[in-house]
Design a protein around this motif. Structure first.
Motif, PDB file in Angstrom:
ATOM      1  N   GLU A 130     -13.035  41.453 -23.929  1.00 56.64           N
ATOM      2  CA  GLU A 130     -11.573  41.571 -23.931  1.00 56.64           C
ATOM      3  C   GLU A 130     -10.941  40.279 -24.429  1.00 56.64           C
ATOM      4  N   SER A 131      -9.914  40.413 -25.249  1.00 57.55           N
ATOM      5  CA  SER A 131      -9.233  39.248 -25.786  1.00 57.55           C
ATOM      6  C   SER A 131      -8.441  38.556 -24.690  1.00 57.55           C
ATOM      7  N   PRO A 132      -8.247  37.239 -24.814  1.00 57.41           N
ATOM      8  CA  PRO A 132      -7.478  36.509 -23.788  1.00 57.41           C
ATOM      9  C   PRO A 132      -6.029  36.973 -23.769  1.00 57.41           C
ATOM     10  N   LYS A 133      -5.433  36.908 -22.600  1.00 52.11           N
ATOM     11  CA  LYS A 133      -4.054  37.348 -22.438  1.00 52.11           C
ATOM     12  C   LYS A 133      -3.133  36.155 -22.235  1.00 52.11           C
ATOM     13  N   LEU A 134      -2.047  36.150 -22.976  1.00 54.43           N
ATOM     14  CA  LEU A 134      -1.051  35.098 -22.823  1.00 54.43           C
ATOM     15  C   LEU A 134      -0.069  35.477 -21.724  1.00 54.43           C
ATOM     16  N   LEU A 135       0.444  34.476 -21.055  1.00 54.61           N
ATOM     17  CA  LEU A 135       1.494  34.726 -20.084  1.00 54.61           C
ATOM     18  C   LEU A 135       2.743  35.190 -20.811  1.00 54.61           C
ATOM     19  N   PRO A 136       3.562  36.028 -20.187  1.00 54.99           N
ATOM     20  CA  PRO A 136       4.801  36.463 -20.843  1.00 54.99           C
ATOM     21  C   PRO A 136       5.760  35.303 -21.018  1.00 54.99           C
ATOM     22  N   ASP A 137       6.679  35.464 -21.980  1.00 53.91           N
ATOM     23  CA  ASP A 137       7.695  34.439 -22.208  1.00 53.91           C
ATOM     24  C   ASP A 137       8.621  34.337 -21.008  1.00 53.91           C
ATOM     25  N   GLY A 138       9.216  33.178 -20.855  1.00 50.05           N
ATOM     26  CA  GLY A 138      10.250  32.992 -19.853  1.00 50.05           C
ATOM     27  C   GLY A 138       9.716  32.648 -18.475  1.00 50.05           C
ATOM     28  N   SER A 139      10.645  32.328 -17.592  1.00 54.22           N
ATOM     29  CA  SER A 139      10.305  31.977 -16.217  1.00 54.22           C
ATOM     30  C   SER A 139      10.929  32.989 -15.259  1.00 54.22           C
ATOM     31  N   PRO A 140      10.220  33.385 -14.192  1.00 52.21           N
ATOM     32  CA  PRO A 140      10.779  34.375 -13.264  1.00 52.21           C
ATOM     33  C   PRO A 140      12.012  33.824 -12.545  1.00 52.21           C
ATOM     34  N   VAL A 141      13.084  34.604 -12.553  1.00 54.22           N
ATOM     35  CA  VAL A 141      14.298  34.190 -11.830  1.00 54.22           C
ATOM     36  C   VAL A 141      14.719  35.229 -10.797  1.00 54.22           C
ATOM     37  N   ILE A 142      14.308  36.485 -10.963  1.00 55.42           N
ATOM     38  CA  ILE A 142      14.534  37.499  -9.942  1.00 55.42           C
ATOM     39  C   ILE A 142      13.281  38.354  -9.834  1.00 55.42           C
ATOM     40  N   ASP A 143      13.159  39.025  -8.716  1.00 56.22           N
ATOM     41  CA  ASP A 143      12.015  39.898  -8.480  1.00 56.22           C
ATOM     42  C   ASP A 143      12.029  41.054  -9.490  1.00 56.22           C
ATOM     43  N   LYS A 203      29.130  30.664  -2.931  1.00 59.35           N
ATOM     44  CA  LYS A 203      28.416  29.496  -3.448  1.00 59.35           C
ATOM     45  C   LYS A 203      27.049  29.902  -3.979  1.00 59.35           C
ATOM     46  N   THR A 204      26.380  30.783  -3.269  1.00 59.38           N
ATOM     47  CA  THR A 204      25.076  31.283  -3.719  1.00 59.38           C
ATOM     48  C   THR A 204      25.227  32.040  -5.030  1.00 59.38           C
ATOM     49  N   VAL A 205      26.244  32.903  -5.103  1.00 54.81           N
ATOM     50  CA  VAL A 205      26.489  33.677  -6.322  1.00 54.81           C
ATOM     51  C   VAL A 205      26.747  32.752  -7.498  1.00 54.81           C
ATOM     52  N   SER A 206      27.603  31.742  -7.305  1.00 54.82           N
ATOM     53  CA  SER A 206      27.940  30.812  -8.378  1.00 54.82           C
ATOM     54  C   SER A 206      26.710  30.051  -8.857  1.00 54.82           C
ATOM     55  N   GLN A 207      25.888  29.586  -7.916  1.00 50.31           N
ATOM     56  CA  GLN A 207      24.676  28.847  -8.282  1.00 50.31           C
ATOM     57  C   GLN A 207      23.708  29.729  -9.065  1.00 50.31           C
ATOM     58  N   LYS A 208      23.562  30.971  -8.645  1.00 54.11           N
ATOM     59  CA  LYS A 208      22.648  31.885  -9.330  1.00 54.11           C
ATOM     60  C   LYS A 208      23.128  32.226 -10.737  1.00 54.11           C
ATOM     61  N   ILE A 209      24.422  32.412 -10.918  1.00 53.14           N
ATOM     62  CA  ILE A 209      24.960  32.695 -12.244  1.00 53.14           C
ATOM     63  C   ILE A 209      24.663  31.538 -13.189  1.00 53.14           C
ATOM     64  N   ALA A 210      24.768  30.323 -12.682  1.00 57.55           N
ATOM     65  CA  ALA A 210      24.418  29.162 -13.500  1.00 57.55           C
ATOM     66  C   ALA A 210      22.919  29.145 -13.787  1.00 57.55           C
ATOM     67  N   GLU A 211      22.105  29.484 -12.791  1.00 59.01           N
ATOM     68  CA  GLU A 211      20.649  29.515 -12.971  1.00 59.01           C
ATOM     69  C   GLU A 211      20.242  30.560 -13.999  1.00 59.01           C
ATOM     70  N   TYR A 212      20.960  31.674 -14.069  1.00 53.65           N
ATOM     71  CA  TYR A 212      20.641  32.726 -15.029  1.00 53.65           C
ATOM     72  C   TYR A 212      21.024  32.335 -16.458  1.00 53.65           C
ATOM     73  N   GLY A 213      21.764  31.234 -16.600  1.00 52.67           N
ATOM     74  CA  GLY A 213      22.121  30.753 -17.930  1.00 52.67           C
ATOM     75  C   GLY A 213      23.412  31.317 -18.475  1.00 52.67           C
ATOM     76  N   ILE A 214      24.230  31.919 -17.607  1.00 55.67           N
ATOM     77  CA  ILE A 214      25.472  32.549 -18.075  1.00 55.67           C
ATOM     78  C   ILE A 214      26.571  31.525 -18.271  1.00 55.67           C
ATOM     79  N   SER A 215      26.715  30.638 -17.308  1.00 57.12           N
ATOM     80  CA  SER A 215      27.781  29.645 -17.374  1.00 57.12           C
ATOM     81  C   SER A 215      27.436  28.481 -16.460  1.00 57.12           C
ATOM     82  N   ASP A 216      27.861  27.301 -16.826  1.00 56.49           N
ATOM     83  CA  ASP A 216      27.590  26.103 -16.033  1.00 56.49           C
ATOM     84  C   ASP A 216      28.833  25.686 -15.251  1.00 56.49           C
TER      85      ASP A 216
END
Length: 787
Positions: free
Chosen positions: A604-617, A521-534
């Motif tokens: 120093e020039s301002p730094k933008l946050l990287p694209d995307g949201s953290p999903v794994i370490d 169940k954890t694996v299935s939920q994470k695969i959906a969270e990663y955007g692979i399949s719903d």
């Protein structure tokens, strides 16, 4: 009495005229609405580097503001249509008188009557009225022309005219006509080309550049003469231009760059979801994420790879067999060849034997013979016989290669893992033969290409690179109580193994045990969270790729391994601007801190946050990348090591070899390749991800990374690196194996059980008696999904 009757008749006639006029002009616009009028304009689609790759329009029109229209182009139209335009007030009385005089003769001869309309009247007719040839419409035209002159200045009226007028060749307005006829922008046109465009309002079909070329040149030269009379060009310039040939493009082209048809089709669908039907009329400037160089490489790599697969599976025979009598060429040419293979020609087999085949091409009747290795290939399959229709390409004079359109298909997607920009996307072998975009529309099981995500979930849930999992037979109840026993490709098992070995050699039994321990169940939920399949069912076959996804989604999901664990949003449209240059859409969603607005002060020039949201370490992302580098160096994708640089990736093959996958990446580019039949039948024994998809990836990356610096994958700065069984492994601080403290002689109790030595292992099942020691890397894996 007669006077009374006459007065009555006059009154009735006047009343009738008044009623007619009231009816005729009751809904006549006042002309002021044209002050903000803009004709329907094409949305033009550009690649990242500014290459025009497409156009969306119901009416093909490129709107050109007045100050961007070359003066001589405007003067050419004035010379042809209304030389007194800047002097009259909407109606040229002298022009109407001349037209009326000519119409007497036109009427007697049965010719079309001339209107004597000024440019202002033509704008009124084209924009506000219809083309009906009636006195009422003409009266409306005159009145509206006067109103337009009162509402708009001359430049505005001329701008409307030059952008609204239909000029043939699917061209509305001078901007589109310049591009369609000559492949140029308006400011690149020569004097003779400008004069030719000005000839077209009188009737594009009357002055067609090929079918009625002589009449077109005569009309063009007459306009040049009129321009010289007025003094807009010198006689010498007019004479020189009149001597030029009239050369146009063979046909109107949407864009000269045609390798991105699948990409452009998907952009159109997405743009329509954002803007609706406005994309066909609002004249947007749409910049995409496409890299044309990579796109061309991707198309060629996929087409070549599918043809190589097809050739391995034999010649299927000519597509038809006909009599070689008169007219065979027309029959042959009815069969569509891939538009992307311009060198292919239609041909017929004249004579055939297992040692020699002579052919005749359909277009020019050239005679030749097939190359010897193609003859061998053909007769190893269905063979060839006289009258067979085939595709060939000329290798050298008189020597031809034999071709067939592959029955198999596939897709390739390339994405920048740091931004989500889709830099290349090919949705099939040939867009001209099939518009179905397999990159985004084909939902297939990914097979072992899903395993890196299962291992990532395990590493995020108490497992470490030092963990041990048993590679041994496993059985459990499947759907409807049926027994499910996943097996390794080799049908052999290798005992206690680290996670690295399980992923590098794609061990099915290990992966199922791992998913079982973590929780499916954890694996299935994470695969959906990663955007692979719903909406994946929480069943163990998911761990071996039983769920469905698309090449687009799977490739984008792999980006998180390359970019340090962030889920990026894959996109094709970067920015959209309206016709005034205002930004109406942009993919960039990051917010710049207030410091971005300050003037540069040397700090120093301002730094933008990287694209995307953290999903794994980030350490987990690097651990998986390190394992997938091993897949390339020692495992099922060893063929990719020819690239000679850090590459990570994973093969995937589904049950009965129905789909073959390879998703791989360098530090800055993620590429996914899918190969399979549209009806999902088997690719054939041994057609694994390593055999069918991986070679396409290698061909693409050899060109994509050519002359690029060799970069290693970036190691997380806070990771702890420890050698485990000869491999440097990354650990999160505190999870690394601790040094073994040697016990005093009196404390030694004898050998310890294996489960006590590796306390974080998963060893509740004993390996079978036929478990074999570790073997050398094998070529590839096919993971049967048995359920």
């Amino acid at each position: 009495m007669a006077g009374v009757v006459l007065m009555t008749v006059i009154a009735v006639a006047g009343f009738a005229i008044a009623i007619y006029a009231a009816w005729l002009f009751h809904d006549l616009p006042d002309g002021t609405e044209l002050a903000d009028y803009r004709p329907a304009t094409s949305t033009r689609v550009f690649a990242w580097d500014g290459t025009l790759i497409g156009e969306f329009a119901k009416e093909r029109r490129i709107y050109v503001p007045y100050d961007r229209i070359p003066p001589r182009l405007a003067q050419a139209f004035l010379a042809a249509e209304d030389r007194n335009f800047f002097a009259h007030s909407g109606v040229d009385v002298g022009g109407l008188s001349r037209a009326a005089a000519k119409n007497v003769g036109n009427f007697m001869e049965g010719n079309r009557l001339e209107g004597g309309s000024t440019i202002t009247q033509q704008v009124a007719k084209n924009v506000l009225l219809t083309n009906e040839q009636t006195l009422g419409r003409k009266l409306k035209e005159v009145i509206l022309a006067r109103r337009l002159e009162a509402s708009l200045d001359k430049k505005q009226i001329l701008e409307l005219y030059l952008n609204e007028i239909f000029l043939g060749y699917r061209s509305n307005g001078v901007g589109t006509a310049a591009y369609n006829y000559f492949g140029k922008s308006v400011d690149e046109l020569s004097l003779s080309e400008m004069a030719y465009l000005a000839a077209l309002p009188k009737g594009p079909s009357n002055y067609h550049p090929t079918r009625r070329k002589e009449q077109a040149i005569d009309r063009r030269n007459w306009i040049l003469g009129e321009m010289a009379k007025v003094g807009w060009v010198t006689p010498a310039e007019a004479l020189a231009a009149s001597k030029e040939d009239l050369v146009v493009q063979a046909a109107p082209a949407r864009a000269k760059y045609r390798d991105a048809d699948y990409f452009v089709g998907e952009v159109e669908r997405r743009a329509q979801n954002i803007f609706g039907d406005e994309i066909y009329s609002s004249g947007y400037y749409l910049r995409t994420t496409l890299d044309p160089k990579l796109q061309t490489v991707a198309r060629i790599a996929l087409m070549d790879g599918l043809e190589q697969y097809d050739r391995r599976h034999g010649w299927r025979g000519g597509w038809d067999n006909i009599d070689m009598g008169n007219g065979w060429q027309a029959v042959a040419l009815k069969r569509a060849a891939p538009a992307e293979r311009e060198e292919w020609q239609h041909a017929i087999v004249e004579k055939a034997s297992s040692s020699s085949v002579s052919i005749i091409t359909a277009t020019d009747g050239t005679r030749g013979r097939l190359a010897d290795n193609d003859v061998i290939w053909a007769f190893a399959g269905k063979g060839l016989k006289s009258g067979d229709l085939i595709f060939v390409s000329e290798q050298s004079k008189g020597l031809f290669r034999l071709h067939q359109v592959p029955a198999v298909n596939g897709a390739l997607v390339a994405v920048d893992p740091w931004t989500g920009r889709i830099v290349a996307m090919v949705g099939g072998y040939s867009y001209s033969l099939s518009k179905f975009n397999r990159a985004v529309q084909a939902k297939r099981q990914p097979g072992s290409a899903i395993k890196p995500f299962v291992y990532a979930v395990a590493l995020e849930n108490e497992f470490t690179p030092a963990s041990i999992v048993m590679d041994a037979p496993i059985s459990m109840a499947g759907a409807n109580g049926a027994k499910w026993s996943p097996q390794n490709y080799t049908r052999r098992y290798y005992g206690a193994q680290t996670l690295r070995k399980g992923l590098e050699y794609s061990r099915n039994a290990m992966t199922v045990r791992l998913a079982q321990k973590v929780g499916i169940k954890t694996v299935s939920q994470k695969i959906a969270e990663y955007g692979i399949s719903d909406n994946l069912p929480a069943v163990l076959p998911i761990a071996l790729g039983a769920g469905e996804t698309t090449p687009y989604k799977l490739t984008a999901a792999y980006s998180m391994f390359a970019n340090g664990g962030r889920k990026i949003r894959p996109h094709l449209i970067e920015v959209v601007q309206d016709r005034e240059g205002g930004v109406v859409y942009k993919a960039e969603a990051r917010k710049c801190p207030g410091a971005c607005k300050r003037a540069f002060d040397g700090t120093e020039s301002p730094k933008l946050l990287p694209d995307g949201s953290p999903v794994i370490d980030p350490i987990t992302a690097y651990q998986i990348t390190s394992y997938l580098e091993g897949v390339v160096q020692r495992g099922t994708a060893a063929r990719a090591s020819v690239l000679g640089r850090p590459i990570a990736g994973k093969t995937g093959t589904t049950n009965e070899y129905r789909s073959a996958w390879f998703v791989g990446y360098s530090p800055d580019l993620v590429v996914g390749v899918f190969v399979g039949f549209d009806d999902n039948r088997s690719l054939g024994e041994g057609e694994t991800g390593g055999a069918s998809a991986l070679p396409i990836f290698v061909d693409f990356m050899q060109q994509a990374l050519k002359n690029k610096p060799v970069k290693p994958f970036m190691k997380p700065k806070d990771a702890v690196f420890v050698s485990v069984r000869g491999y440097e492994e990354a650990f999160r601080p505190g999870t690394e194996p601790k040094p073994v403290v040697t016990a005093a002689p009196s404390d030694i109790e004898g050998p310890k059980p294996y489960t006590e030595v590796w306390r974080d292992g998963l060893t509740e099942e004993v390996p079978s008696q036929d478990a074999a020691p570790e073997r050398k890397p094998y070529v590839d894996e096919a993971e049967p999904i048995l359920y």
